[in-house]
Design an enzyme around this catalytic site. Structure first.
Site, PDB file in Angstrom:
ATOM      1  N   ASP A   1      -1.987 -17.646   9.881  1.00  0.00           N
ATOM      2  CA  ASP A   1      -3.053 -16.775  10.377  1.00  0.00           C
ATOM      3  C   ASP A   1      -2.875 -15.310   9.987  1.00  0.00           C
ATOM      4  O   ASP A   1      -1.778 -14.864   9.668  1.00  0.00           O
ATOM      5  CB  ASP A   1      -3.081 -16.825  11.900  1.00  0.00           C
TER       6      ASP A   1
ATOM      7  N   LYS B   1       9.296 -17.565   1.540  1.00  0.00           N
ATOM      8  CA  LYS B   1       9.097 -16.231   0.970  1.00  0.00           C
ATOM      9  C   LYS B   1      10.501 -15.632   0.793  1.00  0.00           C
ATOM     10  O   LYS B   1      10.938 -14.783   1.564  1.00  0.00           O
ATOM     11  CB  LYS B   1       8.266 -15.397   1.944  1.00  0.00           C
TER      12      LYS B   1
ATOM     13  N   ARG C   1      -6.650 -19.949  10.216  1.00  0.00           N
ATOM     14  CA  ARG C   1      -5.734 -21.092  10.297  1.00  0.00           C
ATOM     15  C   ARG C   1      -6.403 -22.377   9.815  1.00  0.00           C
ATOM     16  O   ARG C   1      -5.742 -23.320   9.401  1.00  0.00           O
ATOM     17  CB  ARG C   1      -5.269 -21.311  11.741  1.00  0.00           C
TER      18      ARG C   1
ATOM     19  N   ASP D   1      10.171 -16.434   6.301  1.00  0.00           N
ATOM     20  CA  ASP D   1       9.977 -15.101   5.740  1.00  0.00           C
ATOM     21  C   ASP D   1      11.309 -14.355   5.875  1.00  0.00           C
ATOM     22  O   ASP D   1      12.206 -14.551   5.057  1.00  0.00           O
ATOM     23  CB  ASP D   1       8.822 -14.451   6.525  1.00  0.00           C
TER      24      ASP D   1
ATOM     25  N   GLY E   1       1.722 -21.840  13.790  1.00  0.00           N
ATOM     26  CA  GLY E   1       1.566 -21.884  12.340  1.00  0.00           C
ATOM     27  C   GLY E   1       1.731 -23.247  11.677  1.00  0.00           C
ATOM     28  O   GLY E   1       1.055 -23.557  10.709  1.00  0.00           O
TER      29      GLY E   1
ATOM     30  N   ASP F   1       6.022 -23.593   9.160  1.00  0.00           N
ATOM     31  CA  ASP F   1       5.052 -23.294   8.097  1.00  0.00           C
ATOM     32  C   ASP F   1       5.676 -22.460   6.987  1.00  0.00           C
ATOM     33  O   ASP F   1       5.570 -22.766   5.817  1.00  0.00           O
ATOM     34  CB  ASP F   1       3.810 -22.591   8.676  1.00  0.00           C
TER      35      ASP F   1
HETATM   36  P1  IMP Z   1      10.240 -14.834   9.956  1.00  0.00           P
HETATM   37  O1  IMP Z   1      10.843 -14.804  11.308  1.00  0.00           O
HETATM   38  O2  IMP Z   1      10.151 -13.441   9.371  1.00  0.00           O
HETATM   39  O3  IMP Z   1      10.898 -15.787   8.990  1.00  0.00           O
HETATM   40  O4  IMP Z   1       8.747 -15.231  10.118  1.00  0.00           O
HETATM   41  C1  IMP Z   1       8.353 -16.505  10.237  1.00  0.00           C
HETATM   42  C2  IMP Z   1       7.062 -16.624  10.999  1.00  0.00           C
HETATM   43  O5  IMP Z   1       6.176 -15.530  10.758  1.00  0.00           O
HETATM   44  C3  IMP Z   1       6.364 -17.857  10.481  1.00  0.00           C
HETATM   45  O6  IMP Z   1       6.608 -18.899  11.361  1.00  0.00           O
HETATM   46  C4  IMP Z   1       4.910 -17.455  10.428  1.00  0.00           C
HETATM   47  O7  IMP Z   1       4.264 -17.881  11.592  1.00  0.00           O
HETATM   48  C5  IMP Z   1       4.901 -15.954  10.358  1.00  0.00           C
HETATM   49  N1  IMP Z   1       4.659 -15.481   8.972  1.00  0.00           N
HETATM   50  C6  IMP Z   1       5.550 -15.014   8.077  1.00  0.00           C
HETATM   51  N2  IMP Z   1       4.985 -14.694   6.918  1.00  0.00           N
HETATM   52  C7  IMP Z   1       3.676 -14.997   7.058  1.00  0.00           C
HETATM   53  C8  IMP Z   1       2.544 -14.913   6.168  1.00  0.00           C
HETATM   54  O8  IMP Z   1       2.603 -14.519   4.994  1.00  0.00           O
HETATM   55  N3  IMP Z   1       1.363 -15.325   6.699  1.00  0.00           N
HETATM   56  C9  IMP Z   1       1.227 -15.779   7.976  1.00  0.00           C
HETATM   57  N4  IMP Z   1       2.252 -15.883   8.822  1.00  0.00           N
HETATM   58  C10 IMP Z   1       3.469 -15.494   8.370  1.00  0.00           C
HETATM   59 MG    MG Z   2       5.358 -19.971  12.383  1.00  0.00          MG
END
Ligand code: IMP
Ligand code: MG
Length: 173
Positions: free
Chosen positions: A155, A127, A161, A99, A41, A96
């Site tokens: 993506d 986010k 991407r 979340d 990402g 990137d």
């Molecule tokens: P987390 O572990 O939930 O914080 O997710 C982080 C990873 O999920 C990031 O590195 C992104 O690659 C992917 N991700 C989270 N949200 C999105 C989104 O809205 N679009 C695309 N990829 C996302």
């Molecule tokens: Mg990522």
């Protein structure tokens, strides 16, 4: 599948990237910077960011993933790990989007266990409303609403991407 109008235009993104790189340049004078891009990402953000950083540095990558389509599995897999020795290095993790925070928290702990001189985090998107694990973000680009976004490295099922901007992704209408 629908890609809406840009949430963040290419110009807005580039402006922010330059701003973040300038702050990093200021903070890493007289340090031993190792910037680590979290793939896939962060590939576009990472390459734009590092070309604006004006201090000596080296780069490395981690390939990790917890997502299948638009859902986090909550389990992080590492497909490629850091090769650089991080002892005495001031590591900057470049991501990137944060979340739930699960991915970055996992990677952060993993790198911290290798004993770097310091460890900071730079993320283009935050986010915030979705956060499950509290994680410090030292350099943050934009706080975005709780929507799935694509483009500028991000993506859906490995597509989109290549877009130079970031859009909200809707599965169907
Ligand atoms: P987390 O572990 O939930 O914080 O997710 C982080 C990873 O999920 C990031 O590195 C992104 O690659 C992917 N991700 C989270 N949200 C999105 C989104 O809205 N679009 C695309 N990829 C996302
Ligand atoms: Mg990522």
């Amino acid at each position: 599948m629908v890609i809406g109008k840009p949430l963040l235009s290419a110009e807005e993104i580039q402006h922010k990237v330059k701003e973040l790189a300038d702050r990093i340049t200021m903070d890493y004078k007289n340090k031993n910077l190792l910037a680590v891009g979290i793939l896939k990402g962060a590939f576009m953000f990472f390459s734009d960011l590092v070309r604006h950083i004006r201090v000596p540095m080296s780069i490395d990558f981690i390939i990790a993933s917890s997502y299948v389509k638009t859902d986090t599995t909550g389990e992080v897999k590492v497909y490629y790990d850091l090769r650089a020795d991080v002892r005495d290095r001031d590591v900057l993790l470049v991501e990137d989007i944060v979340d739930t925070g699960i991915t970055l928290n996992f990677i952060r702990e993993r790198v911290l266990a290798k004993g770097p001189a310091s460890l900071k985090v730079c993320a283009l998107l935050d986010k915030k409303d979705r956060r499950v694990v509290d994680i410090p973000i030292d350099y943050r680009g934009f706080i975005i609403p709780n929507e799935y976004v694509v483009g500028y490295g991000l993506d859906y099922d490995d597509q989109y991407r290549n877009l130079p901007y970031i859009s909200i992704f809707k599965k169907s209408v």
